[in-house]
Write an enzyme that holds these catalytic residues in place. Structure first.
Site, PDB file in Angstrom:
ATOM      1  N   LYS A  35       0.766  -1.129  -0.043  1.00 19.45           N
ATOM      2  CA  LYS A  35      -0.100  -0.069   0.096  1.00 19.45           C
ATOM      3  C   LYS A  35       0.733   1.260  -0.036  1.00 19.45           C
ATOM      4  O   LYS A  35       1.934   1.345   0.483  1.00 19.45           O
ATOM      5  CB  LYS A  35      -0.994  -0.193   1.319  1.00 19.45           C
ATOM      6  CG  LYS A  35      -1.771   1.108   1.608  1.00 19.45           C
ATOM      7  CD  LYS A  35      -2.747   1.145   2.741  1.00 19.45           C
ATOM      8  CE  LYS A  35      -3.726   1.951   2.869  1.00 19.45           C
ATOM      9  NZ  LYS A  35      -4.504   1.970   4.129  1.00 19.45           N
ATOM     10  N   SER A  70      -9.168   1.650   3.248  1.00 21.09           N
ATOM     11  CA  SER A  70      -8.294   2.684   2.258  1.00 21.09           C
ATOM     12  C   SER A  70      -7.282   1.836   1.620  1.00 21.09           C
ATOM     13  O   SER A  70      -6.703   2.197   0.806  1.00 21.09           O
ATOM     14  CB  SER A  70      -7.440   3.765   3.276  1.00 21.09           C
ATOM     15  OG  SER A  70      -6.661   3.294   4.212  1.00 21.09           O
ATOM     16  N   SER A  93      -9.641  -0.373   7.657  1.00 23.24           N
ATOM     17  CA  SER A  93      -8.995  -0.242   5.965  1.00 23.24           C
ATOM     18  C   SER A  93      -8.248  -1.138   5.375  1.00 23.24           C
ATOM     19  O   SER A  93      -8.028  -1.323   4.186  1.00 23.24           O
ATOM     20  CB  SER A  93      -7.825   0.957   6.041  1.00 23.24           C
ATOM     21  OG  SER A  93      -8.585   2.073   6.340  1.00 23.24           O
TER      22      SER A  93
END
Length: 451
Positions: free
Chosen positions: A86, A162, A186
């Site tokens: 990420k 996210s 997330s």
């Protein structure tokens, strides 16, 4: 060479289709062939999952790992396995842009974050930085400087956030494993919406050094994986083996029945029922249970998140408001007026009620809940109906997930077979020292439940 992601909507060069079976860790695979195939698939990504490819280094690392494999054998189950990271987590030689124009000129990181370094030490090959909702500020995954991430099962719908790109890359079959971060779900929210495994370990199990923080009291590094076995191998590589195999037989699982948990769309409730039935059939003891204080725990979340996120962004937001996505700027601005003592009071409440809840659940190994209240919603949608009530999409996604961040307990999002879009259930470990291996073993049973 760092290769920018492809244009959204471009056709994939490799045979990757929406809803393709996730890539899995295969024993004795050739690292170079595996990494080259992963890079080819990622280069043709049509879902907005990829921010940057690190192709040259990945292929060099894969070649060295192939030679090592021939000389001395594998370091472990992740030897030569392609992984993504990420874009809130530092990877040496690549910038960490956090999905935001605020960091558009960020210099390449001079070192790997510890979690990345540990994966490399276990033989994994980092191939890409992956999409994030801007600064991790939302659960939908469609607010970022690079544009939205799209769900591989239906590209007109959100991937969740996210850790959006990490979930998409696994769900689309590009990678067997990716790193994410989890501040209020997330990792688990995009895992549920995309149909993959999402593990948020207990607070402090994985180091957060080298990550772009949002709310340090809540932030946790987590894993997204094609299957529970891959997640377990990565968890062991990052923080040591979490325990001896136990299996589901004799495990004590509480089925959460408070209105806080049961408010969900019918497909999600049906997934919880199928998961409970599968666990019972495998020999687990499943019993309905209340979770007293869960509303207080949930209410503590926003004062903690708001104060810490605003403190991190207030100066930059004042100086460069136009560099934030409009939705992020609005959300951060709304956090500015919180009373100064609210944050400390929320932390005290969280500790007190968490201790009380742990005592109430002391006889259970895990609690079974929905992972989200709804499945993937259309891109850009911000309202949704849940159990006859109008809700924001953000609340419908966050509410089942955020208690694990407030308590610090480990939690796992598990896909359950069924018709239509993916639906996920959550296995919430009881206490900071909950058995994460057992959670993943229970997940193995759930993933094999009939649809």
């Amino acid at each position: 060479m760092a290769v920018p992601r492809s244009t959204p909507g471009a056709e994939p060069r490799a045979a990757v289709r929406a809803g393709a079976a996730p890539a899995r860790v295969e024993p004795r695979q050739d690292p170079v062939e595996h990494v080259a195939e992963a890079l080819e698939r990622l280069a043709g990504d049509p879902y907005g999952a990829v921010v940057t490819l690190d192709a040259d280094r990945a292929l060099r690392d894969a070649a060295a790992l192939r030679d090592e494999l021939r000389r001395t054998g594998p370091r472990g189950p992740l030897h030569g396995v392609a992984v993504g990271v990420k874009d809130l987590i530092d990877v040496a030689g690549l910038p960490t842009r956090a999905g935001s124009a605020v960091r558009a000129r960020a210099a390449p990181a001079d070192r790997d974050a510890p979690v990345v370094a540990r994966l490399r030490a276990a033989g994994a090959v980092v191939v890409a930085k992956l999409h994030t909702h801007e600064f991790g500020l939302g659960p939908t995954g469609d607010v970022a400087a690079e544009g939205p991430a799209r769900n591989p099962h239906d590209p007109t719908r959100i991937a969740g956030g996210s850790s959006s790109g990490s979930a998409v890359a696994v769900a689309a079959g590009y990678l067997p494993l990716a790193l994410g971060t989890d501040t209020g779900g997330s990792v688990r929210i995009p895992a549920a919406l995309c149909g993959v495994i999402g593990l948020k370990p207990a607070r402090g199990v994985l180091p957060a050094t080298g990550t772009v923080r949002l709310a340090p009291s809540l932030d946790t590094v987590g894993l997204l994986a094609a299957d529970p076995g891959t997640a377990l191998a990565a968890r062991a590589a990052l923080a040591g083996d979490p325990g001896r195999p136990r299996g589901p037989r004799g495990a004590r699982v509480g089925l959460a029945v408070d209105p806080y948990w049961t408010a969900a769309e019918p497909a999600v409730r049906a997934a919880v029922d199928r998961a409970a039935a599968a666990l019972e059939a495998a020999g687990a003891e499943v019993r309905e249970v209340g979770t007293p204080g869960i509303d207080e725990i949930a209410a503590a979340y926003m004062p903690i998140l708001g104060a810490e996120a605003h403190a991190r962004h207030a100066a930059t937001l004042a100086e460069r408001p136009g560099d934030y996505q409009p939705e992020s700027a609005t959300g951060l601005s709304l956090l500015a007026g919180a009373p100064p003592d609210e944050h400390a009071a929320a932390l005290r409440t969280a500790r007190r009620v968490t201790d009380r809840l742990a005592g109430h659940l002391a006889g259970f190994d895990a609690v079974l809940t929905p992972a989200t209240r709804v499945r993937a919603t259309p891109l850009g949608a911000r309202l949704v109906d849940v159990a006859g009530e109008r809700s924001t999409v953000a609340a419908a996604l966050l509410e089942p997930a955020l208690p694990a961040n407030v308590t610090g307990w480990p939690a796992l999002s598990v896909p359950v077979a069924g018709p239509g879009l993916p639906a996920g259930v959550q296995l919430l470990g009881v206490g900071d020292d909950a058995d994460e291996r057992l959670l993943l073993e229970l997940a193995e049973t759930v993933t094999h439940a009939p649809g």
